[in-house]
Design an enzyme around this catalytic site. Structure first.
Site, PDB file in Angstrom:
ATOM      1  N   HIS A 171       0.828  -1.270  -0.200  1.00 29.07           N
ATOM      2  CA  HIS A 171      -0.016  -0.094   0.077  1.00 29.07           C
ATOM      3  C   HIS A 171       0.963   1.271  -0.098  1.00 29.07           C
ATOM      4  O   HIS A 171       0.406   2.320  -0.128  1.00 29.07           O
ATOM      5  CB  HIS A 171      -0.767   0.102   1.257  1.00 29.07           C
ATOM      6  CG  HIS A 171      -1.800  -1.072   1.126  1.00 29.07           C
ATOM      7  ND1 HIS A 171      -2.830  -1.143   0.400  1.00 29.07           N
ATOM      8  CD2 HIS A 171      -2.079  -2.059   2.116  1.00 29.07           C
ATOM      9  CE1 HIS A 171      -3.632  -2.200   0.462  1.00 29.07           C
ATOM     10  NE2 HIS A 171      -3.210  -2.693   1.640  1.00 29.07           N
ATOM     11  N   ASP A 211      -2.635 -10.336  -2.374  1.00 33.17           N
ATOM     12  CA  ASP A 211      -3.201 -10.208  -0.938  1.00 33.17           C
ATOM     13  C   ASP A 211      -4.661  -9.884  -1.261  1.00 33.17           C
ATOM     14  O   ASP A 211      -5.102  -9.598  -2.479  1.00 33.17           O
ATOM     15  CB  ASP A 211      -2.444  -9.050  -0.609  1.00 33.17           C
ATOM     16  CG  ASP A 211      -2.676  -8.274   0.804  1.00 33.17           C
ATOM     17  OD1 ASP A 211      -1.910  -8.689   1.860  1.00 33.17           O
ATOM     18  OD2 ASP A 211      -3.784  -7.826   1.105  1.00 33.17           O
ATOM     19  N   HIS A 225      -6.049  -7.476  -0.348  1.00 25.73           N
ATOM     20  CA  HIS A 225      -6.249  -6.097  -0.881  1.00 25.73           C
ATOM     21  C   HIS A 225      -5.541  -5.569  -1.911  1.00 25.73           C
ATOM     22  O   HIS A 225      -4.538  -6.005  -2.186  1.00 25.73           O
ATOM     23  CB  HIS A 225      -5.828  -5.272   0.323  1.00 25.73           C
ATOM     24  CG  HIS A 225      -6.496  -5.379   1.876  1.00 25.73           C
ATOM     25  ND1 HIS A 225      -5.896  -6.179   2.344  1.00 25.73           N
ATOM     26  CD2 HIS A 225      -7.708  -5.048   2.293  1.00 25.73           C
ATOM     27  CE1 HIS A 225      -6.658  -6.426   3.663  1.00 25.73           C
ATOM     28  NE2 HIS A 225      -8.032  -5.619   3.456  1.00 25.73           N
ATOM     29  N   ASP A 279      -4.310 -13.160   3.824  1.00 28.48           N
ATOM     30  CA  ASP A 279      -5.623 -12.646   4.284  1.00 28.48           C
ATOM     31  C   ASP A 279      -6.496 -12.965   3.479  1.00 28.48           C
ATOM     32  O   ASP A 279      -7.861 -12.377   3.694  1.00 28.48           O
ATOM     33  CB  ASP A 279      -5.660 -11.014   4.465  1.00 28.48           C
ATOM     34  CG  ASP A 279      -4.666 -10.017   3.543  1.00 28.48           C
ATOM     35  OD1 ASP A 279      -4.416 -10.833   2.494  1.00 28.48           O
ATOM     36  OD2 ASP A 279      -4.544  -9.070   3.843  1.00 28.48           O
TER      37      ASP A 279
HETATM   38  C1  SP5 Z   1      -0.929  -5.077   3.885  1.00 25.10           C
HETATM   39  C2  SP5 Z   1      -2.584  -5.270   4.174  1.00 25.10           C
HETATM   40  O1  SP5 Z   1      -3.203  -6.337   4.184  1.00 25.10           O
HETATM   41  N1  SP5 Z   1      -3.006  -3.982   4.679  1.00 25.10           N
HETATM   42  C3  SP5 Z   1      -4.580  -4.007   4.730  1.00 25.10           C
HETATM   43  C4  SP5 Z   1      -4.878  -2.827   5.660  1.00 25.10           C
HETATM   44  C5  SP5 Z   1      -6.494  -2.882   5.628  1.00 25.10           C
HETATM   45  N2  SP5 Z   1      -6.782  -1.817   6.704  1.00 25.10           N
HETATM   46  C6  SP5 Z   1      -8.311  -1.749   6.740  1.00 25.10           C
HETATM   47  C7  SP5 Z   1      -9.150  -2.764   7.026  1.00 25.10           C
HETATM   48  C8  SP5 Z   1     -10.276  -2.653   7.338  1.00 25.10           C
HETATM   49  C9  SP5 Z   1     -10.913  -3.873   8.099  1.00 25.10           C
HETATM   50  N3  SP5 Z   1     -11.939  -3.664   8.717  1.00 25.10           N
HETATM   51  C10 SP5 Z   1     -12.277  -4.795   9.926  1.00 25.10           C
HETATM   52  C11 SP5 Z   1     -13.257  -5.477   9.902  1.00 25.10           C
HETATM   53  C12 SP5 Z   1     -12.867  -6.171  11.397  1.00 25.10           C
HETATM   54  N4  SP5 Z   1     -14.001  -7.135  11.613  1.00 25.10           N
HETATM   55 ZN    ZN Z   2      -4.224  -7.200   2.899  1.00 28.92          ZN
END
Ligand code: SP5
Ligand code: ZN
Length: 334
Positions: A154, A190, A192, A279
């Site tokens: 990111h 990943d 994301h 993830d």
């Molecule tokens: C490297 C990487 O995987 N970064 C991911 C960053 C994600 N950050 C925001 C995630 C929003 C998650 N919502 C959480 C729900 C909890 N049940």
């Molecule tokens: Zn991620």
């Protein structure tokens, strides 16, 4: 396969992150790396390549900011970790800012990526692990694993976000080019979208960026990773985004992966960098796909079939209990 990791990568330990209107304990914990390390077995210490290969990707003023942000935060009397709350979405540029609160907003795009006391040292060591894995492949290994943590995909040339500070995959890709590779493909799997990596190589035709990820219409990082983002100028056509719906299983995932691998095969890279996030696993607390532990071996054998010398760079994966097994399953096929 040889793997690289430095205990200094554990020095980063941010307290909390802001998501969906709530402060929660930071999900990117040092224990993630410890668990992957113990599942992997013998890991090697990275060599120190210095800052030059970091500067091939990142802006010098941004690196200085990362080094001093936490101290400036403390000097200003702020509590906890350095974190932004005001972000310059219009004509972002470097201005003569004299407040840490302003700087941290200028150099980040979310409030989930705080800068703590050990952040720079850990991020620097994480990038050196990626560079060392690249050097192993350069020296003839078919593949090498960089246990990068904090993750990188990111982070852009001059910003952090999404738990990422230095873009380890981009740094490895640039180092491969500096060492003679003519074309590098980056495959980002990943959960994301790897918006930082995409941004870094957006106008480049020598680096192909392919990403499978949760549809940004519903998932972080929202603003990037849509299917119509294909690169610009020289880089037009060198970015491929394949968004998938929440709940995606191996049956949804595998055909999308085949599309990305086809594109990579036509590009004929002399190096492959995999941004690997676990993830996508069904039980991940951050992601919402439905891959099973055994599916990681299926994905890996599909990818390994492409044959280019490969650097595997760790990105996300937050279900600490399953992380060791999921990463080991993936790596077992290289
Ligand atoms: C490297 C990487 O995987 N970064 C991911 C960053 C994600 N950050 C925001 C995630 C929003 C998650 N919502 C959480 C729900 C909890 N049940
Ligand atoms: Zn991620």
């Amino acid at each position: 396969m040889r793997g690289v990791f430095d205990l200094r990568q554990l020095a980063h330990s941010p307290e909390r992150e802001l998501n969906n209107g709530e402060w929660t304990p930071h999900a990117e914990v040092a224990e993630r790396a410890e668990i992957i390390a113990s599942a992997f077995g013998a890991l090697e210490q990275p060599r120190d390549f210095g800052e030059r290969p970091l500067l091939a990707v990142h802006d010098g003023a941004y690196l200085s900011f990362l080094k001093e942000a936490h101290a400036l935060w403390r000097e200003a009397g702020r509590p906890g970790d350095a974190i932004g709350y005001t972000f310059p979405i219009v004509r972002r540029r470097q201005t003569a800012l004299r407040r840490i609160d302003a700087l941290v907003g200028q150099y980040s795009f979310d409030a989930a990526t705080p800068i703590a006391a050990g952040t720079w040292d850990a991020a620097y060591a994480s990038a050196q692990s990626a560079l060392t894995a690249q050097s192993l492949v350069q020296a003839g290994e078919r593949s090498a694993f960089a246990l990068c943590r904090p993750p990188g995909h990111h982070a852009g040339a001059d910003y952090c976000g999404g738990y990422c500070y230095l873009n380890n995959a981009a740094i490895a890709a640039e180092a491969a080019i500096a060492a003679g590779a003519r074309r590098v493909a980056i495959l980002d799997i990943d959960y994301h979208h790897g918006n930082g990596t995409q941004d870094i190589f957006w106008r480049r035709s020598d680096v192909l960026f392919c990403s499978l990820h949760a549809d940004p219409a519903t998932d972080y990082p929202y603003y990037w990773g849509h299917a119509d983002e294909t690169g610009e100028d020289e880089g037009e056509g060198s970015t491929l985004n394949i968004p998938l719906q929440r709940g995606a299983t191996i049956d949804d995932y595998r055909p999308a992966l085949a599309r990305a691998l086809d594109r990579i095969a036509s590009f004929a890279p002399d190096r492959l960098v995999i941004s690997f996030g676990a993830d996508t696993w069904e039980g991940d607390p951050v992601g919402a796909f439905a891959l099973k532990s055994d599916d990681f071996a299926i994905l890996a054998s599909d990818i390994a079939g492409c044959g280019s010398p490969t650097i595997i760079v760790m990105e996300g994966g937050y279900a600490v209990d399953a992380l060791g097994k999921n990463v080991a399953n993936f790596l077992s096929c290289f």
